[in-house]
Design a protein around this motif. Structure first.
Motif, PDB file in Angstrom:
ATOM      1  N   ARG A 187      41.377  36.380  35.549  1.00 53.72           N
ATOM      2  CA  ARG A 187      41.814  35.769  36.798  1.00 53.72           C
ATOM      3  C   ARG A 187      40.726  34.952  37.470  1.00 53.72           C
ATOM      4  O   ARG A 187      41.010  34.022  38.213  1.00 53.72           O
ATOM      5  N   SER A 188      39.463  35.326  37.224  1.00 51.13           N
ATOM      6  CA  SER A 188      38.410  34.568  37.911  1.00 51.13           C
ATOM      7  C   SER A 188      38.351  33.133  37.396  1.00 51.13           C
ATOM      8  O   SER A 188      37.724  32.286  38.017  1.00 51.13           O
ATOM      9  N   SER A 222      46.630  37.285  42.699  1.00 52.61           N
ATOM     10  CA  SER A 222      46.095  36.426  41.631  1.00 52.61           C
ATOM     11  C   SER A 222      44.567  36.456  41.591  1.00 52.61           C
ATOM     12  O   SER A 222      43.967  35.880  40.696  1.00 52.61           O
ATOM     13  N   ALA A 223      43.954  37.125  42.569  1.00 54.25           N
ATOM     14  CA  ALA A 223      42.489  37.169  42.615  1.00 54.25           C
ATOM     15  C   ALA A 223      41.954  38.265  41.684  1.00 54.25           C
ATOM     16  O   ALA A 223      42.660  39.227  41.392  1.00 54.25           O
ATOM     17  N   PRO A 224      40.725  38.100  41.222  1.00 57.86           N
ATOM     18  CA  PRO A 224      40.142  39.106  40.326  1.00 57.86           C
ATOM     19  C   PRO A 224      39.682  40.345  41.092  1.00 57.86           C
ATOM     20  O   PRO A 224      38.509  40.699  41.082  1.00 57.86           O
ATOM     21  N   ILE A 225      40.629  40.978  41.791  1.00 58.80           N
ATOM     22  CA  ILE A 225      40.282  42.181  42.549  1.00 58.80           C
ATOM     23  C   ILE A 225      41.268  43.280  42.195  1.00 58.80           C
ATOM     24  O   ILE A 225      42.404  43.007  41.832  1.00 58.80           O
ATOM     25  N   TYR A 279      41.646  41.859  33.437  1.00 56.57           N
ATOM     26  CA  TYR A 279      42.192  40.949  34.440  1.00 56.57           C
ATOM     27  C   TYR A 279      41.137  40.280  35.313  1.00 56.57           C
ATOM     28  O   TYR A 279      41.316  39.168  35.768  1.00 56.57           O
ATOM     29  N   ARG A 280      40.022  40.976  35.515  1.00 55.25           N
ATOM     30  CA  ARG A 280      39.012  40.346  36.380  1.00 55.25           C
ATOM     31  C   ARG A 280      38.469  39.069  35.765  1.00 55.25           C
ATOM     32  O   ARG A 280      38.390  38.026  36.422  1.00 55.25           O
TER      33      ARG A 280
END
Ligand SMILES: Nc1ncnc2c1ncn2[C@@H]1O[C@H](COP(=O)(O)OP(=O)(O)OP(=O)(O)O)[C@@H](O)[C@H]1O
Ligand SMILES: [Mg+2]
Lengths: 253, 308
Positions: free
Chosen positions: B77-78, A94-97, B73-74
């Motif tokens: 999701r952030s 779920s992290a932006p990685i 997505y970055r």
């Protein structure tokens, strides 16, 4: 590139290592010493020298490779399997990685731990035999590349494994035999011709040979081919990881 | 105002072929609290997981703050924080390290002051250097909340945050939610405690079998769906209903001492005047009269039953 996230994963993984630092330190020292006692003393009394290098010294590169390869694989495999198993991987997902950043964090940490153990073995070995390393830079480079490529390989196993048995399967059934049969403790030239040919299909041979070249300037196969082999292996692992990344295989439902 | 979270026709078919979401569409305004209600297996967790990146949607689209959750997505999701339904924690790690990891994973620089503030707010500060395995179940759930708050999300998903949590912590949770709302954080929570939704949500969504039955303002929902009951207490108990009262659909309660009349607040005429007249015509005398609004729980049960 989310460097903060990579560093966070790396640090978190390393903290597990540091919690058990004594264990991580003591067991390679003991097992290396045992190898020297068993192989060095027992076999070494029969085989005096291999191509001008004392047998005790001759096995050092193989010993280091044996530990470094198994450690890289198991560290990385366990490192990624564990959060999958207990479910904490939800946070990474779920992290932006990107998947690539997750790989860097885990593989970096696994390789670091293996490297640490490799160095401990090298230092321990120094107490038993005299080592004059012919190409120190190449030796370090080979060591680091081996740690990284097998940590990548271990990462794939950790993603693939559905249970703890599978996690052990590949290292135990495939990798360890390949290492033992790859000339860790003997020179390929000591084998009968048929087995020499067979051994050349063992990819680990090229690694150990290259690593031994860095130590003693002698090799079973030309150093260029060793380099090519490790590059191929790394490329193959990266390719598989890229596929996993594209498809979310065994990570995302 | 543009929606901070926009779900369009989201479908999810799991590998086994089970369709857990059958085309869900939903817009959520910035700063609101949405409660998702639905029986076990309705698809609440699947919906949240698809938005948060744990589950790949089969079709449809989701944007968070205008960012597509797949293509961008970055950025998407952030903005998101997630407290999962299951309590999953790294048992051997310390509370503080785990919370720091969460912040790092979201690319936020280390901030010890913030971590301290969050841990204090969740009454975990005393346990900051304990391994998580040394905490109680409710404390572990709070660690998960701390992890989600540590990266300062703008949209927070709480998947059954108060399951298995004591009364005091439940109230604490509600306070934290209110505080976050005051800071402008959007909150989506699932719960099986309907009084919880009633207490804190602005809007209520009801999901059953992969479909969103409705999403409505809580007050509006109560008003529209709410049935009221008029309870008439008599001075003397009766055994049978007088024939003149037969058409009102009355129930007799408390050994004949009360008459219960259900009516729809939105009906053209509620029929109360007629009923009261008929009661006095029948010669019954009243001790007391009271009305009761049906709760969200009744509404929910009705909805889900109707659908079944
Ligand atoms: N990984 C999976 N593979 C296959 N089916 C799944 C998977 N996860 C969930 N399901 C199915 O999807 C449906 C919805 O599950 P989901 O977890 O979203 O329900 P829920 O509304 O969160 O229920 P609960 O209130 O029990 O938490 C269920 O029928 C469940 O069995
Ligand atoms: Mg659920």
């Amino acid at each position: 590139m989310n460097w903060i996230a990579i560093a966070a994963i790396y640090r978190f993984e390393m903290s597990r290592f540091f919690r058990t630092i004594m264990q991580s330190f003591v067991s390679p020292v003991i097992s290396t010493s045992l190898y020297f006692v068993v192989f060095g003393a027992a076999i070494g009394s029969r085989i005096d020298q291999v191509e001008g290098v004392s047998y005790g010294a001759f096995i050092v590169p193989g010993l280091i490779m044996l530990s470094v390869i198994t450690q890289s694989i198991s560290n990385a495999a366990f490192g990624i399997y564990f959060p999958k198993f207990i479910g904490t991987i939800y946070e990474h997902l779920s992290a932006p990685i990107s998947f690539f950043e997750i790989v860097l964090g885990y593989v970096g940490a696994a390789a670091t731990k293996a490297l640490f153990i490799g160095v401990v073995i090298l230092i321990t070995a120094n107490f038993f035999v005299d080592l004059n390393i012919a190409h120190p830079l190449a030796m370090v480079a080979f060591l680091v590349m081996t740690c990284l490529s097998f940590a990548l390989f271990g990462f794939i196993i950790g993603i693939w494994a559905k249970n703890f048995e599978q996690l052990q399967l590949v290292p135990l059934l495939i990798v360890t035999p390949l290492i033992f049969l790859g000339g860790s403790f003997y020179s390929v030239s000591m084998l009968p011709p048929v087995w020499q040919t067979v051994t050349h299909f063992n990819p680990v041979l090229y690694l150990i040979s290259g690593f031994r070249w860095a130590f003693f300037d002698m090799a079973d196969v030309p150093i260029g081919i060793s380099l090519l082999a490790i590059a191929l292996f790394t490329g193959l692992c990266l390719g598989v990881i890229w596929l996993i990344f594209r498809t979310g295989w065994r990570i995302r439902s | 105002m543009a929606a901070i979270l926009s779900v369009k026709d989201l479908r999810k078919v799991y590998d086994g072929g089970f369709e857990a979401l059958k085309g869900v569409s939903l817009d959520i305004e910035e700063g609101e609290i949405l409660a998702l209600l639905g029986p076990n297996g309705a698809g609440k967790t699947t919906l949240i997981s698809a938005v948060c990146g744990l589950v790949t949607p089969s079709s449809g689209s989701v944007t968070v703050g205008g960012h597509d959750i797949l293509r961008d997505y970055r950025a998407a999701r952030s903005l998101i924080g997630l407290v999962p339904q299951e309590v999953v924690v790294e048992q051997f790690e310390t509370v503080r390290n785990t919370v720091r990891l969460s912040r790092g994973l979201f690319g936020k620089p280390r901030n010890d002051a913030l971590v301290e503030e969050i841990l204090r707010k969740l009454s975990l500060w005393d346990k900051r250097d304990n391994q998580i395995k040394e905490l109680s179940g409710g404390m572990k759930r709070r660690v998960l909340i701390a992890k989600a708050l540590a990266h300062e999300p703008r949209v927070l998903f709480l998947d059954e945050p108060t399951a298995g949590v004591d009364v005091a912590l439940r109230k604490d949770m509600w306070d934290i939610v209110a505080e976050m709302k005051a800071d402008g954080v959007t909150i989506i929570l699932t719960t099986h405690y309907i009084e919880e939704a009633e207490a804190i949500a602005d809007r209520i969504g009801v999901i059953t079998r992969g479909e969103l039955l409705l999403v409505q303002e809580k007050a509006e929902l109560m008003r529209q769906m709410g049935r009221k009951q008029l309870e008439v207490q008599l001075t003397a108990p009766i055994e049978t209903l007088p024939a003149s009262l037969a058409d009102f659909g009355l129930e007799i309660g408390q050994g004949g001492e009360t008459l219960i009349y259900s009516y729809d607040t939105h009906a053209e005429r509620t029929g109360i005047t007629k009923l009261l007249n008929a009661i006095s015509d029948a010669g019954l005398t009243l001790r007391d009269v009271q009305t009761r609004q049906s709760s969200l729980e009744d509404i929910f049960v009705n909805l889900v039953e109707e659908d079944a």
